[in-house]
Motif scaffolding. Sequence first.
Motif, PDB file in Angstrom:
ATOM      1  N   PHE A  56     105.212   7.518  74.762  1.00  0.00           N
ATOM      2  CA  PHE A  56     104.137   8.365  74.219  1.00  0.00           C
ATOM      3  C   PHE A  56     104.180   8.384  72.693  1.00  0.00           C
ATOM      4  O   PHE A  56     103.146   8.209  72.028  1.00  0.00           O
ATOM      5  N   GLU A  57     105.377   8.582  72.127  1.00  0.00           N
ATOM      6  CA  GLU A  57     105.493   8.645  70.670  1.00  0.00           C
ATOM      7  C   GLU A  57     105.218   7.288  70.026  1.00  0.00           C
ATOM      8  O   GLU A  57     104.628   7.220  68.941  1.00  0.00           O
ATOM      9  N   ALA A  58     105.641   6.199  70.672  1.00  0.00           N
ATOM     10  CA  ALA A  58     105.348   4.872  70.139  1.00  0.00           C
ATOM     11  C   ALA A  58     103.852   4.599  70.145  1.00  0.00           C
ATOM     12  O   ALA A  58     103.298   4.034  69.183  1.00  0.00           O
ATOM     13  N   PHE A  59     103.181   5.021  71.215  1.00  0.00           N
ATOM     14  CA  PHE A  59     101.718   4.859  71.272  1.00  0.00           C
ATOM     15  C   PHE A  59     101.038   5.643  70.164  1.00  0.00           C
ATOM     16  O   PHE A  59     100.133   5.137  69.488  1.00  0.00           O
ATOM     17  N   ARG A  60     101.492   6.887  69.953  1.00  0.00           N
ATOM     18  CA  ARG A  60     100.895   7.708  68.897  1.00  0.00           C
ATOM     19  C   ARG A  60     101.215   7.149  67.507  1.00  0.00           C
ATOM     20  O   ARG A  60     100.386   7.238  66.596  1.00  0.00           O
ATOM     21  N   LEU A  61     102.395   6.566  67.353  1.00  0.00           N
ATOM     22  CA  LEU A  61     102.776   6.033  66.045  1.00  0.00           C
ATOM     23  C   LEU A  61     101.943   4.815  65.670  1.00  0.00           C
ATOM     24  O   LEU A  61     101.520   4.674  64.514  1.00  0.00           O
ATOM     25  N   PHE A  62     101.720   3.927  66.647  1.00  0.00           N
ATOM     26  CA  PHE A  62     100.980   2.701  66.356  1.00  0.00           C
ATOM     27  C   PHE A  62      99.480   2.836  66.570  1.00  0.00           C
ATOM     28  O   PHE A  62      98.740   1.870  66.354  1.00  0.00           O
ATOM     29  N   ASN A  63      99.033   3.991  67.028  1.00  0.00           N
ATOM     30  CA  ASN A  63      97.599   4.282  67.142  1.00  0.00           C
ATOM     31  C   ASN A  63      97.324   5.560  66.349  1.00  0.00           C
ATOM     32  O   ASN A  63      97.012   6.608  66.917  1.00  0.00           O
ATOM     33  N   ARG A  64      97.481   5.435  65.058  1.00  0.00           N
ATOM     34  CA  ARG A  64      97.353   6.601  64.181  1.00  0.00           C
ATOM     35  C   ARG A  64      95.905   7.067  64.089  1.00  0.00           C
ATOM     36  O   ARG A  64      94.970   6.287  64.336  1.00  0.00           O
ATOM     37  N   PRO A  65      95.692   8.335  63.707  1.00  0.00           N
ATOM     38  CA  PRO A  65      94.327   8.828  63.503  1.00  0.00           C
ATOM     39  C   PRO A  65      93.602   8.002  62.444  1.00  0.00           C
ATOM     40  O   PRO A  65      94.219   7.459  61.526  1.00  0.00           O
ATOM     41  N   PRO A  66      92.278   7.883  62.545  1.00  0.00           N
ATOM     42  CA  PRO A  66      91.541   7.027  61.597  1.00  0.00           C
ATOM     43  C   PRO A  66      91.565   7.599  60.181  1.00  0.00           C
ATOM     44  O   PRO A  66      91.664   8.811  59.977  1.00  0.00           O
ATOM     45  N   SER A  67      91.495   6.701  59.233  1.00  0.00           N
ATOM     46  CA  SER A  67      91.393   7.084  57.830  1.00  0.00           C
ATOM     47  C   SER A  67      90.496   6.059  57.141  1.00  0.00           C
ATOM     48  O   SER A  67      90.931   4.935  56.848  1.00  0.00           O
ATOM     49  N   ILE A  68      89.247   6.441  56.927  1.00  0.00           N
ATOM     50  CA  ILE A  68      88.266   5.499  56.382  1.00  0.00           C
ATOM     51  C   ILE A  68      88.648   5.072  54.969  1.00  0.00           C
ATOM     52  O   ILE A  68      88.510   3.896  54.603  1.00  0.00           O
ATOM     53  N   LEU A  69      89.154   5.996  54.183  1.00  0.00           N
ATOM     54  CA  LEU A  69      89.513   5.656  52.805  1.00  0.00           C
ATOM     55  C   LEU A  69      90.655   4.654  52.773  1.00  0.00           C
ATOM     56  O   LEU A  69      90.682   3.759  51.920  1.00  0.00           O
ATOM     57  N   GLU A  70      91.607   4.797  53.675  1.00  0.00           N
ATOM     58  CA  GLU A  70      92.686   3.803  53.740  1.00  0.00           C
ATOM     59  C   GLU A  70      92.144   2.452  54.196  1.00  0.00           C
ATOM     60  O   GLU A  70      92.540   1.407  53.668  1.00  0.00           O
ATOM     61  N   THR A  71      91.251   2.467  55.183  1.00  0.00           N
ATOM     62  CA  THR A  71      90.678   1.222  55.680  1.00  0.00           C
ATOM     63  C   THR A  71      89.920   0.472  54.580  1.00  0.00           C
ATOM     64  O   THR A  71      90.014  -0.752  54.464  1.00  0.00           O
ATOM     65  N   LEU A  72      89.194   1.223  53.768  1.00  0.00           N
ATOM     66  CA  LEU A  72      88.384   0.619  52.702  1.00  0.00           C
ATOM     67  C   LEU A  72      89.136   0.510  51.389  1.00  0.00           C
ATOM     68  O   LEU A  72      88.529   0.118  50.373  1.00  0.00           O
ATOM     69  N   GLN A  73      90.427   0.865  51.380  1.00  0.00           N
ATOM     70  CA  GLN A  73      91.250   0.774  50.164  1.00  0.00           C
ATOM     71  C   GLN A  73      90.639   1.588  49.023  1.00  0.00           C
ATOM     72  O   GLN A  73      90.501   1.114  47.889  1.00  0.00           O
ATOM     73  N   ILE A  74      90.293   2.828  49.345  1.00  0.00           N
ATOM     74  CA  ILE A  74      89.717   3.734  48.355  1.00  0.00           C
ATOM     75  C   ILE A  74      90.738   4.815  48.026  1.00  0.00           C
ATOM     76  O   ILE A  74      91.263   5.479  48.932  1.00  0.00           O
ATOM     77  N   SER A  75      91.029   4.983  46.756  1.00  0.00           N
ATOM     78  CA  SER A  75      91.974   6.007  46.312  1.00  0.00           C
ATOM     79  C   SER A  75      91.206   7.157  45.665  1.00  0.00           C
ATOM     80  O   SER A  75      89.980   7.145  45.547  1.00  0.00           O
ATOM     81  N   LYS A  76      91.976   8.151  45.231  1.00  0.00           N
ATOM     82  CA  LYS A  76      91.349   9.300  44.566  1.00  0.00           C
ATOM     83  C   LYS A  76      90.706   8.913  43.242  1.00  0.00           C
ATOM     84  O   LYS A  76      89.693   9.491  42.833  1.00  0.00           O
ATOM     85  N   VAL A 220      97.304   4.924  50.050  1.00  0.00           N
ATOM     86  CA  VAL A 220      98.009   5.396  51.240  1.00  0.00           C
ATOM     87  C   VAL A 220      97.805   6.901  51.366  1.00  0.00           C
ATOM     88  O   VAL A 220      97.997   7.658  50.408  1.00  0.00           O
ATOM     89  N   SER A 221      97.446   7.349  52.554  1.00  0.00           N
ATOM     90  CA  SER A 221      97.179   8.759  52.794  1.00  0.00           C
ATOM     91  C   SER A 221      98.484   9.544  52.918  1.00  0.00           C
ATOM     92  O   SER A 221      99.423   9.115  53.596  1.00  0.00           O
ATOM     93  N   THR A 222      98.530  10.696  52.229  1.00  0.00           N
ATOM     94  CA  THR A 222      99.688  11.577  52.389  1.00  0.00           C
ATOM     95  C   THR A 222      99.806  12.054  53.827  1.00  0.00           C
ATOM     96  O   THR A 222     100.904  12.150  54.382  1.00  0.00           O
ATOM     97  N   PHE A 223      98.673  12.328  54.447  1.00  0.00           N
ATOM     98  CA  PHE A 223      98.667  12.712  55.859  1.00  0.00           C
ATOM     99  C   PHE A 223      99.305  11.624  56.717  1.00  0.00           C
ATOM    100  O   PHE A 223     100.116  11.911  57.612  1.00  0.00           O
ATOM    101  N   THR A 224      98.979  10.358  56.451  1.00  0.00           N
ATOM    102  CA  THR A 224      99.534   9.246  57.220  1.00  0.00           C
ATOM    103  C   THR A 224     101.037   9.120  57.014  1.00  0.00           C
ATOM    104  O   THR A 224     101.778   8.859  57.961  1.00  0.00           O
ATOM    105  N   LEU A 225     101.489   9.309  55.784  1.00  0.00           N
ATOM    106  CA  LEU A 225     102.928   9.213  55.506  1.00  0.00           C
ATOM    107  C   LEU A 225     103.704  10.274  56.279  1.00  0.00           C
ATOM    108  O   LEU A 225     104.725   9.974  56.914  1.00  0.00           O
ATOM    109  N   TYR A 226     103.238  11.522  56.228  1.00  0.00           N
ATOM    110  CA  TYR A 226     103.913  12.579  56.991  1.00  0.00           C
ATOM    111  C   TYR A 226     103.842  12.295  58.490  1.00  0.00           C
ATOM    112  O   TYR A 226     104.788  12.559  59.235  1.00  0.00           O
ATOM    113  N   TYR A 227     102.712  11.767  58.927  1.00  0.00           N
ATOM    114  CA  TYR A 227     102.540  11.448  60.349  1.00  0.00           C
ATOM    115  C   TYR A 227     103.559  10.389  60.787  1.00  0.00           C
ATOM    116  O   TYR A 227     104.209  10.532  61.829  1.00  0.00           O
TER     117      TYR A 227
END
Length: 350
Positions: A56-76, A220-227
Motif C-alpha cells: 500500500f505504501e509503495a503504491f502511494r509513494l510511486f503514485n503521488r498526488p498530481p502537481s501541475i506546476l511540477e509537471t510543467l517545470q514551473i517555479s514560484k 520541486v514541490s515542498t508538499f511532494t518532498l514531505y510526502y
Amino acid sequence: MFTTILLIALPSLLPRILSFFSRKTVSNNEAHRSPKSSNSKLDSYVSIVLLTFIAFEAFRLFNRPPSILETLQISKSTPYYIVQSRLREYMSATFPNWSESLSIEEKSALPNAQEILNFEELRLRLRTIEYRSQYLNFGHDAFVNCKWCVSDNDFKIYMLPYVLGNYGTAFLGLGLGTLSRKKSFWRLYVVFALSVSILFEIYVYGTDNFELIPNPSVTVSTFTLYYILRRGLFLLLASLVLFIDGPSSWTDAEILEDVIRKHQFMYSRSQGARLARAAALRDGNLRTRFLEFYKKAEAEDAAFHREEEYKELREKALRQFNIDKILADAKYLSEQTIGSAQREGIFSIS
C-alpha cells in the motif's frame, strides 16, 4: 567360540538393539544448539499485514498526488507569461476541444465542461507568486478543493487532518505488524520514530516558513518532498520489521523440548558408555587394567579425603549451602518439568 556366543546371545540382544536405535537419534551439535522458535499462525498473519502495508505504501509513494506546476517545470519565480503559455499548452493537450477563444456558453457545452472551467480558474489563480507558492507548499488537492482557504494558516489547518491520517494509518499497520512475539522487539522503536516524525511535521507546519528548499527557482514541490519523506519512513520501518526478527524468546513447550532432547542425548551417551565398558571388561587384559586403574584412583581419593586442608574446606563449603534445600529444590524442579512435559503431551510415562 565367538560365533557360538553370538548365536546364543543374539535372540535376547536383538530386541534391545532395535529398541535402542529406534529412538530419535540426537547428534552432539543438535543437543547443544539453541532452540529456534517455529513460525506460529500469528507470525504468518503479521507477515501478511506487513506485506499488505508495504504494498500500500509503495503504491502511494510511486503514485503521488498530481502537481501541475511540477509537471510543467514551473517555479514560484517563473515569469507570468511563461506560466500562462505552459498552462495554455497543457490545456490544449489535455482538452483537445478547448480553445481560449471560446465563449463561456461554448465552453459549458463541451463534454468535460466542469473540469475545463475548474482548470481555467486554477490557471487564473496561479498568476501570482503567492498563489504558486501556496500550490507548491500545500499540494494540488488543498489548493483546489479548500474553498475557504485564503492564508497559509488556513491551508495548514486544512492539511493537518490529512497528515494525521497518514500517521494514523502507519501506527495501525505497524502496530498490527508488531503483535507477534518475534516482532514485538520493534514496537518501541516504531513508536519512537513515528512520534518524532509527526512532532517534527506539526512543528514545521506551525512555523511561518517550512519550505525544505527555499530557493524560489526550484520547481520541486515542498508538499511532494514531505510526502516522499513520510512514505519513505513508513516503508523503511515496515521493511525492517518484516525482515528482521527480534531476539529469540523461548516458550515453555520449547524449553521442555530442548530439555528432553538434551536428556536423550545424555542417556544415549550413558548407554554407549555402558556398552563400551561391558565390551572392554570381556577382555582379560583390559579388565585387569580397569580394576587396577580404579583401585589406584580409589587409593588416591581416600588419601586426598584424609587431608586436613580438604576437610576444612569441605566443612566451610557445606556451611555456606543448605544441601538439603538444594536437593529438595532440584527434586521439585525435576518433578515440575516432567509434569509439564506430560501435560503438554510431549511424552508420556507408560
